[in-house]
Design a protein around this motif. Structure first.
Motif, short mmCIF file in Angstrom:
data_model
loop_
_atom_site.label_atom_id
_atom_site.label_comp_id
_atom_site.label_asym_id
_atom_site.label_seq_id
_atom_site.Cartn_x
_atom_site.Cartn_y
_atom_site.Cartn_z
N ALA A 163 12.28 8.20 -14.92
CA ALA A 163 13.44 7.89 -14.08
C ALA A 163 13.01 7.75 -12.62
N PHE A 164 12.14 8.66 -12.17
CA PHE A 164 11.67 8.59 -10.78
C PHE A 164 10.96 7.28 -10.49
N LEU A 165 10.07 6.93 -11.43
CA LEU A 165 9.30 5.70 -11.20
C LEU A 165 10.22 4.49 -11.14
N LEU A 166 11.24 4.51 -11.99
CA LEU A 166 12.19 3.39 -11.96
C LEU A 166 12.97 3.38 -10.64
N TYR A 167 13.32 4.55 -10.15
CA TYR A 167 14.11 4.61 -8.92
C TYR A 167 13.36 4.19 -7.67
N ILE A 168 12.02 4.39 -7.73
CA ILE A 168 11.26 4.04 -6.52
C ILE A 168 11.50 2.57 -6.17
N ASN A 169 11.52 1.74 -7.20
CA ASN A 169 11.77 0.33 -6.96
C ASN A 169 13.18 0.09 -6.41
N THR A 170 14.14 0.78 -7.03
CA THR A 170 15.54 0.63 -6.60
C THR A 170 15.67 1.03 -5.13
N LEU A 188 0.83 -1.21 0.00
CA LEU A 188 0.00 0.00 0.00
C LEU A 188 0.87 1.27 0.00
N PHE A 189 1.88 1.25 0.88
CA PHE A 189 2.80 2.40 0.93
C PHE A 189 3.46 2.61 -0.44
N GLN A 190 3.88 1.49 -1.02
CA GLN A 190 4.54 1.55 -2.32
C GLN A 190 3.61 2.20 -3.35
N GLY A 191 2.35 1.72 -3.32
CA GLY A 191 1.35 2.26 -4.25
C GLY A 191 1.17 3.75 -4.03
N MET A 192 1.08 4.14 -2.74
CA MET A 192 0.88 5.56 -2.43
C MET A 192 2.04 6.39 -2.97
N ILE A 193 3.27 5.86 -2.79
CA ILE A 193 4.43 6.61 -3.28
C ILE A 193 4.35 6.78 -4.81
N TYR A 194 3.95 5.68 -5.49
CA TYR A 194 3.84 5.77 -6.95
C TYR A 194 2.82 6.84 -7.35
N VAL A 195 1.63 6.75 -6.72
CA VAL A 195 0.55 7.67 -7.09
C VAL A 195 0.98 9.12 -6.86
N ILE A 196 1.52 9.38 -5.66
CA ILE A 196 1.91 10.75 -5.33
C ILE A 196 2.98 11.24 -6.30
N THR A 197 3.93 10.35 -6.62
CA THR A 197 4.99 10.78 -7.53
C THR A 197 4.41 11.10 -8.92
N ILE A 198 3.53 10.21 -9.39
CA ILE A 198 2.96 10.43 -10.73
C ILE A 198 2.15 11.74 -10.76
N ILE A 199 1.30 11.90 -9.72
CA ILE A 199 0.44 13.11 -9.70
C ILE A 199 1.31 14.36 -9.58
N SER A 200 2.26 14.32 -8.62
CA SER A 200 3.09 15.52 -8.45
C SER A 200 3.90 15.76 -9.70
N GLY A 201 4.42 14.68 -10.29
CA GLY A 201 5.22 14.82 -11.51
C GLY A 201 4.38 15.43 -12.63
N ALA A 202 3.12 14.91 -12.75
CA ALA A 202 2.25 15.41 -13.82
C ALA A 202 1.95 16.90 -13.62
N LEU A 203 1.71 17.25 -12.33
CA LEU A 203 1.43 18.66 -12.04
C LEU A 203 2.63 19.53 -12.39
N LEU A 204 3.83 19.03 -12.02
CA LEU A 204 5.03 19.81 -12.30
C LEU A 204 5.32 19.86 -13.81
N MET A 205 4.91 18.80 -14.52
CA MET A 205 5.14 18.77 -15.97
C MET A 205 4.36 19.88 -16.66
N ARG A 206 3.17 20.16 -16.07
CA ARG A 206 2.33 21.22 -16.66
C ARG A 206 3.07 22.54 -16.68
N THR A 207 3.92 22.74 -15.65
CA THR A 207 4.65 24.00 -15.58
C THR A 207 5.92 23.91 -16.44
N GLY A 208 6.21 22.73 -16.97
CA GLY A 208 7.37 22.57 -17.86
C GLY A 208 8.67 22.36 -17.11
#
Ligand code: ADP
Length: 582
Positions: free
Chosen positions: A280-287, A251-271
């Motif tokens: 890269a982030f998503l790959l690193y979470i596993n590492t 569950l924690f892992q899932g939460m980290i993925y979701v938060i990263t994706i959402i935050s990343g997507a939000l930040l992507m909007r700003t370029g």
């Protein structure tokens, strides 16, 4: 701290493997860390302005990635194979150390430690220690490299996303740590419960004849079911924790993925974050998550391994009570005179068993010890070969204090035949040869003849090559006893202790064994402890030993005349025997 130092000492002979192991672990972790960087680079190049990177560059990067995996394969091979080999070699050293030390420990140690417990303790502890030895350093090292490495790389990609990911790590680690601990403690209880169930099983299988003769099957079933049910309950409890632990971490892992994706997507909007950064982030979470799990496991492993090592050291640090003194001597051509000079003795626990014993036995003389059970007859005998040390007074062999004789030399001159015969797993030949390892085959056969054992040995399927011991052929009590007597014939000691050697035998075997014992004791100083007084009638001196010490001393006819303790014992037995023969 001392114990960690001692633990590290066992790495000593394997320094080279250890450093190679660490190097390979570092390289393997490095590949994991590099991989997302390469992927990010590749994607950046592939979608770069215009047509992107050339196909040949992409293929080159692909080949580089493959090469990295091959390097990782080689490193993983070394870590897995040689890491385990190093652990196994350390375990081998420790097992040898403990076995060698167990050989040195005195009887008092074995009095206080049960065989079964000692064995399972050593086996389990060594396993835990060896697991810690090879996984421990490697796991900490890899985990730290990965955690710190990912942190630094992520930071260089985007610090905001890095902080978001790392904010989740402490609560997740805490959760995993707590549940892991709960789960393990229930697993420990499980281990205890299954040990109880197993010992109950063993008990009722071994005692099946008693169970059936008392028709107590239902009581056994009830007792067994109680233990079995307790085992089931702890198992169910542990699976409950296991469920919470694994699903919670996911569950924690899932939460980290979701938060990263959402935050990343939000930040992507700003370029400010590129899609490749997010990959890269998503790959690193596993590492990152794997080493955190590994570290949590490590705390557990460290605890188990160190507890095992502590118990291992407990045994290794137990000093043998009885050792050679510095100026102890070898003795040769022993005549066999034994003297007890004001000897008193008590076991480490309990009151005095012997109080001020004085005794002088000339070479070749036979002394019989009789008296009620618990009077100290076996104790007196066990002081002569220094199985225990006299608390006060001296015991002398040929006028030399036994404490001043090298233990090996002393014990070489004393032969013991006991009621319980222990035959080692091996052939009859090997078992007799135990009395003198360098004996020739014909010497062994000669000893067996003297012990009245040759004839029955020849009747065995493979004669002297027949396997005996726990898994070998079953021999009768009298046959085993004759093999043990042959051992002593071969050893040929000037002093002999016969401790209830015929007590467990039926009348017929007793006669044959008695006959070989009489041959054995000819011309040797002999201490006989006998339950049946008829067997010691010819002893030169009979000592009657009770709680009050030696209460009577003399030959059979003298003691009968005295009409004291011995006469009472003798007549009581005589009447019993008489009744039996009617
Ligand atoms: P006997 O051979 O006359 O039957 P033992 O010499 O075996 O008597 O025992 C004498 C006393 O010492 C008994 O009270 C017994 O319980 C005690 N004893 C015997 N062996 C040990 C031991 N290894 N540790 C502690 N007490 C012991």
């Amino acid at each position: 701290m001392g114990k960690i130092k001692k633990f590290i000492k066992y790495y000593g002979p394997y320094k080279k493997i250890f450093f190679m192991d660490m190097l390979c672990a570092f390289a393997a972790a490095g590949v994991d860390l590099l991989f997302p960087v390469v992927v990010r680079f590749l994607l950046n190049e592939a979608i770069a302005k215009g047509g992107g990177a050339s196909a040949s560059l992409i293929i080159k990067i692909g080949l580089l990635m493959l090469a990295l995996y091959f390097v990782q394969y080689a490193c993983n091979y070394f870590v897995t194979a040689w890491g385990h080999i190093m652990g196994a070699r350390m375990e081998y050293d420790m097992r040898n150390d403990i076995f060698n030390h167990l050989q040195k420990l005195s009887f008092s140690f074995y009095d206080n430690n049960k065989t079964g417990q000692l064995m399972s303790r050593i086996v389990n502890d060594l396993f835990d220690i060896s697991e810690l030895a090879h996984h421990g350093p490697e796991e900490i090292f890899i985990s730290l490299v990965k955690i710190i490495g990912s942190f630094l790389i992520l930071l260089s990609v985007d610090w905001r996303l890095t902080l978001i990911v790392f904010a989740f790590i402490p609560p997740m680690a805490y959760f995993a740590f707590v549940y892991n601990k709960k789960m393990r403690s229930v697993f420990m209880r499980n281990r205890q419960k299954i040990a109880d169930v197993n010992s109950q099983l063993e008990d009722s299988i071994s005692g099946v004849r008693v169970v059936k003769s008392f028709s107590n099957e239902n009581i056994e079933i009830f007792k067994f079911n109680k233990g079995n049910l307790e085992f089931l309950h702890t198992k169910e409890e542990s699976y409950g924790y296991m469920g919470k632990f694994f699903s919670g971490v996911t569950l924690f892992q899932g939460m980290i993925y979701v938060i990263t994706i959402i935050s990343g997507a939000l930040l992507m909007r700003t370029g400010s974050v590129k899609p490749t950064d997010l990959v890269a982030f998503l790959l690193y979470i596993n590492t990152l998550l794997n080493p955190i799990r590994a570290l949590i496991n490590f705390t557990e492993q460290f605890q188990k391994g160190m507890t095992g090592f502590e118990r291992f050291l407990d045994i290794l640090n137990t000093e043998p009570d009885i050792l050679d003194s510095e100026d102890s001597i070898e003795i040769n051509e022993v005549k066999g005179k034994i003297t007890f000079d004001n000897v008193s003795f008590r076991y480490s626990t309990g009151k005095y068993v012997l109080d001020n014993i004085n005794l002088n036995v000339e070479p070749g003389e036979t002394v019989a010890l009789v008296g009620p059970s618990g009077g100290g007859k076996s104790t007196i005998c066990s002081l002569i070969p220094r199985f225990y040390e006299a608390t006060e007074g001296q015991i002398l062999l040929d006028d030399i204090d036994v404490k001043n004789i090298k233990l090996k030399s002393l014990r070489k001159n004393i032969g013991i035949v006991q009621q319980d015969v222990y035959l080692f797993a091996g052939t009859v030949m090997e078992n007799i040869r135990y009395g003198k390892p360098e004996a020739t085959e014909s010497e062994v056969i000669e000893a067996a003849k003297q012990a009245n054992a040759h004839d029955f040995i020849m009747e065995l399927e493979k004669g002297y090559d027949t396997y005996v011991g726990e898994r070998g052929v079953k021999l009768s009590g009298g046959q085993k006893q004759r093999i043990s007597i042959a051992r002593v014939f071969l050893k040929n000691p000037p002093v002999l202790i016969l401790d209830e050697a015929t007590s467990a035998l039926d009348n017929q075997s007793e006669k044959i064994v008695q006959d070989s014992l009489e041959k054995l004791s000819t011309n040797r100083t002999t201490f006989v402890i006998a339950h049946r007084l008829s067997t010691i009638r010819n002893a030169k001196t009979i000592l009657v030993l009770t709680d009050n010490g030696i209460v009577e001393k003399g030959s059979h006819s003298e003691l009968i005349k005295n009409n004291g303790e011995y006469a009472n014992l003798y007549y009581a037995q005589f009447m019993d025997d008489d009744e039996m023969s009617i």
